[in-house]
Motif scaffolding. Structure first.
Motif, mmCIF file in Angstrom:
data_model
loop_
_atom_site.group_PDB
_atom_site.id
_atom_site.type_symbol
_atom_site.label_atom_id
_atom_site.label_comp_id
_atom_site.label_asym_id
_atom_site.label_seq_id
_atom_site.Cartn_x
_atom_site.Cartn_y
_atom_site.Cartn_z
ATOM 1 N N GLU A 54 8.469 4.799 -58.084
ATOM 2 C CA GLU A 54 7.572 3.856 -58.478
ATOM 3 C C GLU A 54 6.960 4.323 -59.990
ATOM 4 O OE1 GLU A 54 6.564 0.562 -57.264
ATOM 5 O OE2 GLU A 54 7.841 0.911 -55.783
ATOM 6 N N ASN A 55 7.000 3.611 -60.932
ATOM 7 C CA ASN A 55 6.523 3.812 -61.997
ATOM 8 C C ASN A 55 6.416 5.298 -62.776
ATOM 9 O OD1 ASN A 55 5.494 1.030 -62.198
ATOM 10 N ND2 ASN A 55 3.550 1.691 -60.890
ATOM 11 N N PRO A 56 7.942 5.450 -62.731
ATOM 12 C CA PRO A 56 8.079 6.934 -63.322
ATOM 13 C C PRO A 56 7.588 7.221 -64.972
ATOM 14 C CG PRO A 56 10.164 6.018 -63.308
ATOM 15 C CD PRO A 56 9.158 4.849 -62.642
ATOM 16 N N VAL A 57 7.138 8.246 -65.185
ATOM 17 C CA VAL A 57 6.734 8.530 -66.555
ATOM 18 C C VAL A 57 8.018 8.644 -67.308
ATOM 19 C CG1 VAL A 57 4.428 9.675 -65.926
ATOM 20 C CG2 VAL A 57 6.727 10.841 -65.990
ATOM 21 N N ASP A 58 7.918 8.396 -68.797
ATOM 22 C CA ASP A 58 9.200 8.528 -69.557
ATOM 23 C C ASP A 58 10.075 9.631 -69.337
ATOM 24 O OD1 ASP A 58 8.457 5.986 -70.502
ATOM 25 O OD2 ASP A 58 7.343 7.047 -72.274
ATOM 26 N N CYS A 60 10.664 11.177 -66.789
ATOM 27 C CA CYS A 60 11.271 11.270 -65.370
ATOM 28 C C CYS A 60 12.235 9.987 -65.177
ATOM 29 C CB CYS A 60 10.348 11.161 -64.329
ATOM 30 S SG CYS A 60 9.346 12.710 -64.266
ATOM 31 N N LEU A 61 12.581 9.196 -66.307
ATOM 32 C CA LEU A 61 13.275 7.971 -66.073
ATOM 33 C C LEU A 61 14.801 8.484 -65.759
ATOM 34 C CD1 LEU A 61 12.402 5.737 -69.107
ATOM 35 C CD2 LEU A 61 11.741 5.337 -66.644
ATOM 36 N N PHE A 62 15.298 9.462 -66.311
ATOM 37 C CA PHE A 62 16.570 9.928 -65.901
ATOM 38 C C PHE A 62 16.679 10.300 -64.319
ATOM 39 C CE2 PHE A 62 19.799 13.343 -65.626
ATOM 40 C CZ PHE A 62 21.084 12.773 -65.861
ATOM 41 N N THR A 63 15.691 11.155 -64.004
ATOM 42 C CA THR A 63 15.528 11.416 -62.388
ATOM 43 C C THR A 63 15.492 10.264 -61.604
ATOM 44 O OG1 THR A 63 14.447 13.472 -63.173
ATOM 45 C CG2 THR A 63 14.367 12.739 -60.937
ATOM 46 N N ALA A 64 14.613 9.243 -62.106
ATOM 47 C CA ALA A 64 14.714 8.065 -61.192
ATOM 48 C C ALA A 64 15.674 7.205 -61.118
ATOM 49 C CB ALA A 64 13.468 7.192 -61.794
ATOM 50 N N GLY A 102 16.092 15.109 -71.897
ATOM 51 C CA GLY A 102 15.882 16.764 -72.182
ATOM 52 C C GLY A 102 14.550 17.357 -71.558
ATOM 53 N N LYS A 103 13.641 16.493 -71.443
ATOM 54 C CA LYS A 103 12.293 17.042 -71.055
ATOM 55 C C LYS A 103 12.361 17.086 -69.293
ATOM 56 C CE LYS A 103 10.072 14.289 -74.576
ATOM 57 N NZ LYS A 103 8.850 13.195 -74.665
ATOM 58 N N GLN A 104 11.515 18.185 -68.994
ATOM 59 C CA GLN A 104 11.644 18.475 -67.578
ATOM 60 C C GLN A 104 10.792 17.535 -66.717
ATOM 61 O OE1 GLN A 104 13.749 20.712 -66.735
ATOM 62 N NE2 GLN A 104 13.338 20.693 -64.512
#
Length: 133
Positions: A54-58, A60-64, A102-104
């Motif tokens: 729900e509402n992932p930060v930018d 974390c979009l790939f992970t979501a 590329g961000k963790q």
């Protein structure tokens, strides 16, 4: 002559960038239609609840998106009449990719709350709308 070649290369590169954006937008809009179609054919009672970002930060979009793809594999058709349509629709969602920033990301799929399949798909559509903007 050199300037003309550089100008032509610049023009070509900029025109390629402009044509790539509408293609991606069309792809995302098609994905939204696919998710909506799936919402109408998914079994929502007596099924496994799915981890729903729900509402992932930018970052974390790939992970979501990865979480949604894993969850999509656990969805079940509402009945046997929609099974073939359901399988085709799920295969479209499995193919969707989003480039990794590329961000963790601090969160994992298991850190998200579990929800019903229909709520899961609504959140997936919400994520795609966020990517479009």
């Amino acid at each position: 002559m050199e300037r003309m070649i550089i100008f032509c290369m610049l023009f070509f590169c900029s025109s390629m960038a402009l044509t790539a954006a509408p293609h991606k937008m069309a792809k995302y809009k098609q994905l939204l239609k696919t998710i909506t179609r799936l919402e109408n054919t998914v079994k929502d009672k007596d099924v496994e609840l799915l981890h729903t970002p729900e509402n992932p930060v930018d970052e974390c979009l790939f992970t979501a998106v990865t979480c949604f793809q894993k969850g999509t594999l656990k969805l079940q058709p509402e009945n046997s009449q929609v099974n073939s349509t359901f399988i085709r629709t799920v295969s479209v969602l499995k193919k969707f990719t989003l480039s990794d920033s590329g961000k963790q990301c601090e969160s994992s799929c298991e850190s998200y709350e579990k929800k019903t399949p229909k709520e899961f798909l609504k959140s997936y559509a919400k994520l795609i709308k966020k990517v479009i903007r």
